[in-house]
Enzyme design. Structure first.
Site, PDB file in Angstrom:
ATOM      1  N   SER A 286       2.287   6.113  -7.823  1.00  0.00           N
ATOM      2  CA  SER A 286       3.702   5.909  -8.148  1.00  0.00           C
ATOM      3  C   SER A 286       3.869   4.524  -8.757  1.00  0.00           C
ATOM      4  O   SER A 286       3.057   3.627  -8.511  1.00  0.00           O
ATOM      5  CB  SER A 286       4.545   6.024  -6.881  1.00  0.00           C
TER       6      SER A 286
ATOM      7  N   TYR B 282       5.424   2.032   1.661  1.00  0.00           N
ATOM      8  CA  TYR B 282       5.262   2.991   0.567  1.00  0.00           C
ATOM      9  C   TYR B 282       4.422   2.383  -0.558  1.00  0.00           C
ATOM     10  O   TYR B 282       3.515   3.029  -1.094  1.00  0.00           O
ATOM     11  CB  TYR B 282       6.627   3.409   0.033  1.00  0.00           C
TER      12      TYR B 282
END
Length: 321
Positions: free
Chosen positions: A160, A186
């Site tokens: 990501s 994350y």
């Protein structure tokens, strides 16, 4: 040899869809495994790859939901239970998969969780790192003989743009000494996914196994389930009326780069790179838009190897020679 982290000439781009990328590709007789292939990007990835004639096996934590979602999808699709946060489930998945096939031609490590409150798996490992990275590390290790048996396999690891947040701390991967921050966690997990592809490609090339990391783009999917609308408005993802930002991709567009990495002949003989918008990503600079670009730490081969060793220690699994 790891490929250069530099864009190539691709006929596809930002708004290409997964099915456009897969159009004309014949994978008849090939076996594809997609984790989380029944939600969001995973569903469109499965749809595109099943359309090539491949047999697609979906690893699903919620098998009943997966059967409902994929019930009417054309192509040969099988569903096997897989909970990436549970080592026993991963091992059982590998055993069950071996009853379906002796090889895996394409593995798409798609399943993920994002920005959730602090949670830990049965080993005490932080949930985002455990699910997004360690679970896929463990599973890929179990499938390693099947990937090598294919003779020419690809592994696609969903990373990501969140990797820019980094947060990677090899001495405290599970936030046992740091205060927990859901976005740093994350960023750490997504950095780990990219570093995993970098080192896996190095190990896999002699066996014909190449690996790619992917940034799918900004997409509104169930991945955002842990975020309030207020948070998403504050980040600019939605406006005050609840309309998604115009730069966001559809799920079909979001699945395109994963599919491109899985099937594109342009990537034959290549690997170890981070891709976005159906191309190899460019290194980030001061002028790079916030939602794109490759940050230097995920190209650090020494860091990738150190994370690999740590991942072996944490999971207790190693890739067989």
């Amino acid at each position: 040899m790891t490929s250069a982290q530099a864009p190539i000439t691709s006929p596809f781009g930002y708004r290409s869809t997964a099915r456009e990328v897969a159009d004309g590709i014949d994978l008849s007789g090939k076996v594809v495994v997609v984790t989380g292939g029944y939600s969001g990007l995973g569903t469109e990835t499965v749809r595109a790859l099943a359309g090539t004639g491949a047999k697609v096996i979906v690893g699903a934590r919620r098998t009943e939901q997966a059967r409902e979602v994929l019930a009417d999808m054309p192509g040969e699709i099988a569903i096997l239970e897989l909970d990436l946060s549970a080592p026993g489930s991963i091992d059982a998945f590998a055993i069950a998969l071996a009853e379906h096939t002796d090889r895996v031609d394409i593995l798409v490590n798609n399943a993920a969780i994002m920005a959730c409150p602090l949670a830990r798996d049965e080993r005490g490992y932080e949930a985002q790192f455990a699910t997004n990275h360690l679970g896929h590390f463990h599973m890929t290790a179990r499938l390693w003989p099947m990937l090598k048996a294919a003779g020419s396999a690809r592994v696609v690891a969903l990373s990501s743009i969140g990797h820019r947040l980094n947060g990677l701390d090899l001495d405290d991967l599970n936030f046992e000494r740091r205060d927990y921050d859901k976005w740093l966690a994350y960023g750490q997990a997504k950095s780990a996914n990219a570093l995993f592809a970098l080192h896996l490609d190095k190990l896999g090339e002699p066996h014909g196994v190449r690996a790619f990391a992917v940034h799918p783009g900004g997409i509104a999917t169930p991945l955002q389930r842990h975020l309030t609308m207020e948070e998403q408005v504050a980040m600019g993802w939605y406006d005050e009326e609840g309309n998604v930002h115009e730069a966001f991709k559809s799920t079909e567009e979001g699945a395109a780069t994963s599919t491109w990495c899985a099937v594109s002949p342009l990537l034959d003989g290549m690997g170890g790179v981070y891709c976005e918008d159906c191309n190899i990503g460019a290194m980030a600079s001061e002028d790079t838009p916030r939602g794109s670009g490759v940050y230097p730490h995920i190209r650090d081969e020494a860091l990738a190897e150190a994370l690999w060793v740590k991942s072996e220690e944490l999971t207790g699994v190693k890739f067989a020679a």
